[in-house]
Design a protein around this motif. Structure first.
Motif, short mmCIF file in Angstrom:
data_model
loop_
_atom_site.label_atom_id
_atom_site.label_comp_id
_atom_site.label_asym_id
_atom_site.label_seq_id
_atom_site.Cartn_x
_atom_site.Cartn_y
_atom_site.Cartn_z
N VAL A 77 0.86 -1.19 0.00
CA VAL A 77 0.00 0.00 0.00
C VAL A 77 0.90 1.25 0.00
CG1 VAL A 77 -2.08 1.04 1.00
CG2 VAL A 77 -1.63 -1.37 1.38
N HIS A 78 1.77 1.30 -1.00
CA HIS A 78 2.79 2.34 -1.04
C HIS A 78 2.29 3.62 -1.70
CE1 HIS A 78 3.42 1.41 -5.26
NE2 HIS A 78 3.82 0.18 -5.00
N GLU A 79 3.20 4.56 -1.87
CA GLU A 79 2.86 5.88 -2.40
C GLU A 79 2.15 5.79 -3.76
OE1 GLU A 79 6.08 8.48 -4.13
OE2 GLU A 79 5.73 9.59 -2.27
N GLY A 80 2.64 4.92 -4.64
CA GLY A 80 2.03 4.78 -5.95
C GLY A 80 0.62 4.20 -5.87
N HIS A 81 0.44 3.21 -5.00
CA HIS A 81 -0.90 2.64 -4.80
C HIS A 81 -1.88 3.68 -4.29
CE1 HIS A 81 1.30 -1.43 -4.02
NE2 HIS A 81 1.10 -1.24 -5.30
N ARG A 82 -1.43 4.46 -3.32
CA ARG A 82 -2.34 5.45 -2.72
C ARG A 82 -2.73 6.54 -3.71
NH1 ARG A 82 1.27 4.62 1.44
NH2 ARG A 82 2.18 6.69 1.22
N PHE A 83 -1.84 6.83 -4.67
CA PHE A 83 -2.19 7.79 -5.72
C PHE A 83 -3.34 7.25 -6.57
CE2 PHE A 83 -1.81 8.80 -10.25
CZ PHE A 83 -2.10 10.16 -10.21
N ILE A 84 -3.24 6.00 -7.03
CA ILE A 84 -4.28 5.41 -7.88
C ILE A 84 -5.60 5.33 -7.12
CG2 ILE A 84 -5.00 3.28 -9.03
CD1 ILE A 84 -2.04 2.87 -9.79
N ILE A 85 -5.54 4.90 -5.86
CA ILE A 85 -6.76 4.81 -5.05
C ILE A 85 -7.35 6.19 -4.82
CG2 ILE A 85 -7.65 4.15 -2.79
CD1 ILE A 85 -5.44 1.89 -2.86
N GLY A 86 -6.48 7.19 -4.60
CA GLY A 86 -6.94 8.56 -4.43
C GLY A 86 -7.65 9.09 -5.66
N GLU A 87 -7.17 8.71 -6.85
CA GLU A 87 -7.83 9.13 -8.09
C GLU A 87 -9.22 8.51 -8.21
OE1 GLU A 87 -6.50 11.37 -10.75
OE2 GLU A 87 -5.75 11.85 -8.74
N ALA A 88 -9.35 7.25 -7.77
CA ALA A 88 -10.68 6.62 -7.78
C ALA A 88 -11.63 7.34 -6.83
CB ALA A 88 -10.55 5.14 -7.39
N VAL A 89 -11.11 7.75 -5.68
CA VAL A 89 -11.94 8.49 -4.72
C VAL A 89 -12.35 9.85 -5.29
CG1 VAL A 89 -11.94 9.61 -2.45
CG2 VAL A 89 -10.99 7.30 -2.71
N ASN A 90 -11.40 10.52 -5.96
CA ASN A 90 -11.72 11.82 -6.56
C ASN A 90 -12.85 11.70 -7.59
OD1 ASN A 90 -9.75 13.08 -5.05
ND2 ASN A 90 -8.20 13.00 -6.67
N THR A 91 -12.77 10.66 -8.43
CA THR A 91 -13.82 10.45 -9.43
C THR A 91 -15.16 10.18 -8.76
OG1 THR A 91 -12.20 9.54 -10.98
CG2 THR A 91 -14.52 9.06 -11.41
N ALA A 92 -15.12 9.37 -7.69
CA ALA A 92 -16.37 9.05 -6.96
C ALA A 92 -17.01 10.32 -6.42
CB ALA A 92 -16.06 8.07 -5.83
N ARG A 93 -16.20 11.21 -5.89
CA ARG A 93 -16.74 12.45 -5.33
C ARG A 93 -17.31 13.34 -6.42
NH1 ARG A 93 -11.79 13.42 -1.01
NH2 ARG A 93 -12.63 12.08 0.65
N GLU A 94 -16.61 13.41 -7.55
CA GLU A 94 -17.09 14.25 -8.65
C GLU A 94 -18.43 13.77 -9.18
OE1 GLU A 94 -13.93 13.99 -11.44
OE2 GLU A 94 -12.53 15.20 -10.25
N GLU A 95 -18.61 12.47 -9.22
CA GLU A 95 -19.83 11.91 -9.81
C GLU A 95 -20.84 11.46 -8.76
OE1 GLU A 95 -19.35 9.32 -13.07
OE2 GLU A 95 -18.01 10.72 -14.09
N GLU A 96 -20.48 11.66 -7.49
CA GLU A 96 -21.37 11.30 -6.38
C GLU A 96 -21.80 9.84 -6.44
OE1 GLU A 96 -24.51 14.21 -6.43
OE2 GLU A 96 -23.23 15.75 -5.52
#
Length: 308
Positions: free
Chosen positions: A30-49
């Motif tokens: 669960v390193h820095e690169g993993h957390r970036f990809i997961i963070g991008e998924a969260v950002n998309t979820a928030r944008e699209e609710e």
């Protein structure tokens, strides 16, 4: 804390993934690169609710396909727990097996998602799946396009011009570069184990150790002596730690982690402790005399006391 949902649980419902924004991967470390990809998924979820989720496997596929050379950064249980600490709504854990992996790429995806298809999936650009790892980002895009799923293939996060990967972190750890590995992990590399009775020489020499036996699969850190923190019953203590069989006692040793906890004398046999690796101090070596051994170990302990 995200909900952890196992696909092979009878209560599992495909609908948890329907129209969600997900990140898919093994995520060992669960390193820095993993957390970036997961963070991008969260950002998309928030944008699209829509809900956000991580999809992962119950084991690392390399435990099946590369078991002879794999050095895991954490146990599967710890990996899943770390993913659940991230800012996602759910962690969906798929059962992985040789048979599951042998499906065609399309069959593999059908088995993963069933009738409920995410609206967005975020993966690393090196993502492969299905029989002979034939599936890739482009084949996932083709599958997703027919089902209204947008595929986001992210270039890997880089540090120092080199991608951050679990393989890179394992390489650093194997060379004893604990501080460099920690910068990519985003936290110190940590091992956990249960304290077992040891040989007793340390106590005879004035520096008792808590002895851990760690399975080779989980021993990514290279041999040597390290400055560390030991976590015992939730408290952090400074510690000097040997990794590997001490050459001086090679004929009688079997423990591969020996932890001298500074300013600590409790009986912790049978207890689980964690060791956080901070700094490599020296290589393991044989000593010509007990006095030389004692002086060297005392110097290591003094360094830990003064610098941690």
């Amino acid at each position: 804390m995200a909900a952890v949902i196992f696909r092979n649980d009878p209560a599992f419902e495909d609908a948890i993934l329907d129209r969600a924004s997900v990140a898919f991967g093994v995520f060992d470390g669960v390193h820095e690169g993993h957390r970036f990809i997961i963070g991008e998924a969260v950002n998309t979820a928030r944008e699209e609710e829509v809900p956000s989720a991580v999809i992962t496997f119950d084991i690392d596929p390399d435990e099946i396909f590369a078991a002879d050379r794999l050095k895991k950064l954490m146990t599967n249980e710890t990996r899943i727990a770390k993913l659940a600490e991230l800012d996602v709504d759910a962690v969906v854990v798929l059962p992985f097996s040789r048979e599951f992996a042998a499906q065609s790429p399309e069959g593999f995806l059908n088995a993963c998602f069933g009738s409920a298809v995410p609206s967005h999936i975020h993966i690393g650009s090196d993502f492969h799946f299905g029989r002979k790892a034939a599936g890739n980002v482009e084949s996932l895009r083709a599958w997703g396009a027919k089902r209204g799923m947008t595929v986001h293939g992210h270039e890997l996060v880089a540090e120092g011009g080199v991608p951050v990967t679990a393989t890179r972190i394992r390489g650093l750890l194997s060379e004893g570069k604990a501080r460099e590995a920690a910068s990519l992990l985003g936290r110190p590399y940590t091992l956990a184990g249960t304290v077992r009775p040891g040989r007793g020489e340390g106590r005879d020499f004035g520096f008792a150790t808590a002895n851990l036996e760690v399975p080779p699969l989980l021993l990514a850190i290279g041999e040597g002596v390290y400055a560390c923190y030991a976590v015992v019953e939730g408290e952090r203590y400074r510690a000097a730690v040997n990794v590997g069989i001490p050459a001086t006692f090679a004929d009688t040793a079997n423990q591969n982690i020996e932890v001298h906890i500074l300013d600590f004398d409790k009986d912790i046999y049978g207890q689980a402790i964690e060791v956080e690796f901070v700094e490599w101090l020296r290589a393991m070596r044989a000593f010509d005399s007990a006095d030389e051994l004692i002086a060297t170990v005392q110097a290591n302990i003094a360094w830990v006391r003064e610098n941690l």
